[in-house]
Enzyme design. Sequence first.
Site, PDB file in Angstrom:
ATOM      1  N   ASP A 281      56.385  84.781  13.502  1.00  0.00           N
ATOM      2  CA  ASP A 281      55.258  84.794  12.355  1.00  0.00           C
ATOM      3  C   ASP A 281      54.006  84.009  12.718  1.00  0.00           C
ATOM      4  O   ASP A 281      53.981  83.398  13.842  1.00  0.00           O
ATOM      5  CB  ASP A 281      55.842  84.481  10.882  1.00  0.00           C
ATOM      6  CG  ASP A 281      55.886  83.195  10.544  1.00  0.00           C
ATOM      7  OD1 ASP A 281      55.918  82.176  11.695  1.00  0.00           O
ATOM      8  OD2 ASP A 281      56.313  82.901   9.622  1.00  0.00           O
ATOM      9  N   HIS A 282      52.877  83.988  12.013  1.00  0.00           N
ATOM     10  CA  HIS A 282      51.807  83.198  12.007  1.00  0.00           C
ATOM     11  C   HIS A 282      52.092  81.722  12.231  1.00  0.00           C
ATOM     12  O   HIS A 282      51.327  81.096  13.131  1.00  0.00           O
ATOM     13  CB  HIS A 282      50.749  83.341  10.892  1.00  0.00           C
ATOM     14  CG  HIS A 282      51.279  82.875   9.591  1.00  0.00           C
ATOM     15  ND1 HIS A 282      52.239  83.577   8.939  1.00  0.00           N
ATOM     16  CD2 HIS A 282      51.321  81.919   8.869  1.00  0.00           C
ATOM     17  CE1 HIS A 282      52.902  83.110   7.902  1.00  0.00           C
ATOM     18  NE2 HIS A 282      52.262  82.086   7.595  1.00  0.00           N
TER      19      HIS A 282
ATOM     20  N   CYS B  17      59.418  80.507  13.371  1.00  0.00           N
ATOM     21  CA  CYS B  17      58.582  80.860  12.267  1.00  0.00           C
ATOM     22  C   CYS B  17      58.399  79.218  11.955  1.00  0.00           C
ATOM     23  O   CYS B  17      58.594  78.245  12.729  1.00  0.00           O
ATOM     24  CB  CYS B  17      59.319  81.326  11.419  1.00  0.00           C
ATOM     25  SG  CYS B  17      60.577  80.912  10.497  1.00  0.00           S
ATOM     26  N   GLY B  18      57.820  78.809  10.731  1.00  0.00           N
ATOM     27  CA  GLY B  18      57.471  77.549  10.432  1.00  0.00           C
ATOM     28  C   GLY B  18      58.732  76.552  10.633  1.00  0.00           C
ATOM     29  O   GLY B  18      58.750  75.554  11.378  1.00  0.00           O
TER      30      GLY B  18
ATOM     31  N   GLY C 101      61.822  78.012  10.989  1.00  0.00           N
ATOM     32  CA  GLY C 101      62.670  78.579  12.126  1.00  0.00           C
ATOM     33  C   GLY C 101      64.039  79.270  11.142  1.00  0.00           C
ATOM     34  O   GLY C 101      64.608  80.234  11.473  1.00  0.00           O
TER      35      GLY C 101
ATOM     36  N   GLY D 139      63.661  81.254   8.429  1.00  0.00           N
ATOM     37  CA  GLY D 139      63.482  82.684   7.706  1.00  0.00           C
ATOM     38  C   GLY D 139      63.796  83.612   9.055  1.00  0.00           C
ATOM     39  O   GLY D 139      64.354  84.602   8.881  1.00  0.00           O
TER      40      GLY D 139
ATOM     41  N   ASN E 106      78.560  79.118  21.638  1.00  0.00           N
ATOM     42  CA  ASN E 106      78.039  80.513  20.658  1.00  0.00           C
ATOM     43  C   ASN E 106      77.672  81.696  21.436  1.00  0.00           C
ATOM     44  O   ASN E 106      77.392  82.501  20.897  1.00  0.00           O
ATOM     45  CB  ASN E 106      77.437  79.907  19.466  1.00  0.00           C
ATOM     46  CG  ASN E 106      77.640  78.602  19.025  1.00  0.00           C
ATOM     47  OD1 ASN E 106      77.043  77.665  18.900  1.00  0.00           O
ATOM     48  ND2 ASN E 106      78.778  78.592  18.233  1.00  0.00           N
TER      49      ASN E 106
ATOM     50  N   ARG F 198      56.847  74.241  13.220  1.00  0.00           N
ATOM     51  CA  ARG F 198      56.228  73.450  12.445  1.00  0.00           C
ATOM     52  C   ARG F 198      57.024  71.842  12.685  1.00  0.00           C
ATOM     53  O   ARG F 198      56.207  70.894  11.932  1.00  0.00           O
ATOM     54  CB  ARG F 198      55.686  73.493  10.977  1.00  0.00           C
ATOM     55  CG  ARG F 198      54.795  74.785  10.984  1.00  0.00           C
ATOM     56  CD  ARG F 198      54.463  75.229   9.229  1.00  0.00           C
ATOM     57  NE  ARG F 198      53.329  76.079   9.304  1.00  0.00           N
ATOM     58  CZ  ARG F 198      53.176  76.997   8.289  1.00  0.00           C
ATOM     59  NH1 ARG F 198      54.196  77.154   7.382  1.00  0.00           N
ATOM     60  NH2 ARG F 198      52.238  77.592   8.116  1.00  0.00           N
TER      61      ARG F 198
ATOM     62  N   ARG G 179      88.208  80.139  24.681  1.00  0.00           N
ATOM     63  CA  ARG G 179      88.391  79.831  23.161  1.00  0.00           C
ATOM     64  C   ARG G 179      86.868  80.252  22.569  1.00  0.00           C
ATOM     65  O   ARG G 179      87.143  80.649  21.295  1.00  0.00           O
ATOM     66  CB  ARG G 179      88.843  78.327  22.928  1.00  0.00           C
ATOM     67  CG  ARG G 179      87.943  77.376  23.211  1.00  0.00           C
ATOM     68  CD  ARG G 179      88.385  76.005  22.903  1.00  0.00           C
ATOM     69  NE  ARG G 179      87.644  75.022  22.916  1.00  0.00           N
ATOM     70  CZ  ARG G 179      87.081  74.315  24.087  1.00  0.00           C
ATOM     71  NH1 ARG G 179      87.133  74.965  25.247  1.00  0.00           N
ATOM     72  NH2 ARG G 179      86.217  73.439  23.891  1.00  0.00           N
ATOM     73  N   HIS G 180      85.989  80.076  22.962  1.00  0.00           N
ATOM     74  CA  HIS G 180      84.634  80.080  22.442  1.00  0.00           C
ATOM     75  C   HIS G 180      84.357  81.823  22.280  1.00  0.00           C
ATOM     76  O   HIS G 180      83.946  82.210  21.225  1.00  0.00           O
ATOM     77  CB  HIS G 180      83.550  79.662  23.116  1.00  0.00           C
ATOM     78  CG  HIS G 180      83.474  78.132  23.139  1.00  0.00           C
ATOM     79  ND1 HIS G 180      83.819  77.220  22.308  1.00  0.00           N
ATOM     80  CD2 HIS G 180      83.632  77.480  24.339  1.00  0.00           C
ATOM     81  CE1 HIS G 180      83.814  76.048  22.660  1.00  0.00           C
ATOM     82  NE2 HIS G 180      83.954  76.208  23.749  1.00  0.00           N
TER      83      HIS G 180
ATOM     84  N   ARG H 140      86.533  82.882  19.100  1.00  0.00           N
ATOM     85  CA  ARG H 140      85.840  82.630  17.999  1.00  0.00           C
ATOM     86  C   ARG H 140      84.743  83.443  17.909  1.00  0.00           C
ATOM     87  O   ARG H 140      84.452  83.882  16.468  1.00  0.00           O
ATOM     88  CB  ARG H 140      85.470  80.944  18.066  1.00  0.00           C
ATOM     89  CG  ARG H 140      86.632  80.164  18.040  1.00  0.00           C
ATOM     90  CD  ARG H 140      86.196  78.910  18.396  1.00  0.00           C
ATOM     91  NE  ARG H 140      87.502  77.788  18.536  1.00  0.00           N
ATOM     92  CZ  ARG H 140      87.488  76.807  19.170  1.00  0.00           C
ATOM     93  NH1 ARG H 140      86.393  76.172  19.868  1.00  0.00           N
ATOM     94  NH2 ARG H 140      88.591  76.089  19.551  1.00  0.00           N
TER      95      ARG H 140
END
Length: 144
Positions: A9-10, A66-67, A69, A71, A100, A110, A133-134, A137
């Site tokens: 975003d901005h 984003c600011g 992270g 959202g 992951n 920010r 194993r990952h 999961r």
Amino acid sequence: MTKIAFASDHAGYALKNHLMLRARELGYEVHDFGTFSEESCDYPDFAHPAADAVESGECEFGIAMCGTGNGIQMTLNKHQGIRAALCWQPELASLAKEHNNANFLVLPARFITRDMAEKVMDAYLNAQFEGGRHQRRIDKIAVK
Ligand code: RB5
């Protein structure tokens, strides 16, 4: 050439431009899903198209900010095929890939310096998923 989907975003616009430049220098093909200025905007408008590009295979993975992270990460993770990880230090980014198999790196624009953001992106780009194993999961994450 490996293709990366970028979105912000901005609040993340300037950092996105900076990291896209670095990614190009490192030899990646960059797909910019916006935003394209610092005018106030809504992060889902850019997160959803970038997530679609990764889910469809148009891009191998994505980098978003984003600011905070939060959202943009919440939006990306609504997509069944997306695993977006919010990372503010290199070890988190390495582990997000190793454990992951995160297919979106998310940064809190920010709350992170450009220098640290570069280090976080480099850690993510250089890490490899460990599988085993990952993978088991990860296979349990999706809501049926
Ligand atoms: C924008 O002001 C800000 O709310 C946004 O960038 C993000 O931090 C939301 O999660």
